[in-house]
Design an enzyme around this catalytic site. Sequence first.
Site, short mmCIF file in Angstrom:
data_model
loop_
_atom_site.label_atom_id
_atom_site.label_comp_id
_atom_site.label_asym_id
_atom_site.label_seq_id
_atom_site.Cartn_x
_atom_site.Cartn_y
_atom_site.Cartn_z
N GLY A 48 -124.61 18.05 -27.72
CA GLY A 48 -123.46 17.19 -27.93
C GLY A 48 -123.34 16.23 -26.76
O GLY A 48 -124.27 16.11 -25.95
N GLY A 49 -122.19 15.58 -26.65
CA GLY A 49 -122.02 14.63 -25.58
C GLY A 49 -121.88 15.27 -24.21
O GLY A 49 -121.99 14.61 -23.19
N ASP A 179 -107.83 18.01 -35.17
CA ASP A 179 -109.01 17.20 -35.51
C ASP A 179 -109.69 17.77 -36.76
O ASP A 179 -110.89 18.04 -36.76
CB ASP A 179 -109.99 17.18 -34.33
CG ASP A 179 -111.02 16.06 -34.47
OD1 ASP A 179 -110.73 15.06 -35.17
OD2 ASP A 179 -112.11 16.17 -33.89
#
Length: 398
Positions: A48-49, A179
């Site tokens: 991921g980031g 989210d």
Amino acid sequence: MPPKSKADGAKKSRAPAKRKLAEEFPPGEVLMDNAKKKWKLGSAAGQGGFGLLYLGRIQKSCRKLSSNALFCFIYQFDNGPLFSELKFYMRAAKPDLIGAWMNSRKMDYLGVPKYWGSGFHEKGGKRDRFMVMDRFGVDLQKKFEGNGKKFPRKLVLQLGLRLLDILEYIHDHEYVHADIKASNLLLSYTNPNQVCFKVPLCVGVYCIIAPSRRGDLEIMGYCMIQWLCGRLPWEDKLQDPLYVRDSKLRCRDNIDEFLKSCFPSENIPEEMKKFMQEVKALGYTDKPNYAKLRGILQQGLKTIGATDDKKLDFGVSTNGTGPPSVKTPKRKKVEEKGQSADETKGAPAKKRRAPQKKKEVNGAKKTASPGKRPAKKEAQASSEPAVKKSRGRPKKNS
């Protein structure tokens, strides 16, 4: 722990999007968690980031990793947002805690990934954090797009029931998700009939909206409607947050008109109307009546002559709201022209079958594509008021 206030501090914590990832480790690397359990890494499974994802299993012998291995997520030691995510797992996702919750409610499954351990790993003078959790399968966004951006009505209602179970658990432990979207919903690696929520990376207490239990349920309602009709009214301007916010406010104020815009050529699923009305009636700090919301979705299953058989069938169906759908391959081709699934569904059957030469049909559709497909994004934010930062926990009622 990251600071509880000071929005500027939150921004600084999120700013380094280009920060260096944790060190890469070869298969076979052994990590020891805070409880002195040893975990053996397998091959890298993605990134991921902010971190790297590996297959992993507890080290009991020199045997190779099993096919149902766990995930081991490794990230930089000083990553504040991910540390907040780790705190959620440590506080609310321990296997014993989840098991006790399920037993008290006579449940056979709860889609919250289990936390198996965490700790630090030092190598070459560098220290990283790691966390071990259940292994995920494919996410629902990939399923949604692969299915012509439409799910069967039975499946949507079953997913809704699973989400209510998860949200009730999260909310009861004083968290909100904030989210909710298909890409944060993943099928179990070992059982494709089970779906679980991934706690979103870098959201936690760093929310761009004022989080609430009501907000989670509102977003959940939008997701279910999107999965049924294929597209939400504000998807043409997702890059304009004010437009999206104002559109959602109008939709919440007039649920009937909102649903008519989503289902212009077919019957509106009554359970979606009732669900959104029930959510609308909630106050910002109100505790939702999860049992009532479940009853609404279960009544929807009865309406189409179905039951929650615990099996997730992603096949195309009529959704109980109109004439039979065209086959999936044709639907995909039509949507490439920029038409919605509703337009495809409402088109006369003869017009769909009229072309005699398949190659000519394909060619026509291919050349007719204007290249203006809607962005592959999902409705993520509710119509809650925007704030720079808010603690990701709902207030409890007395």
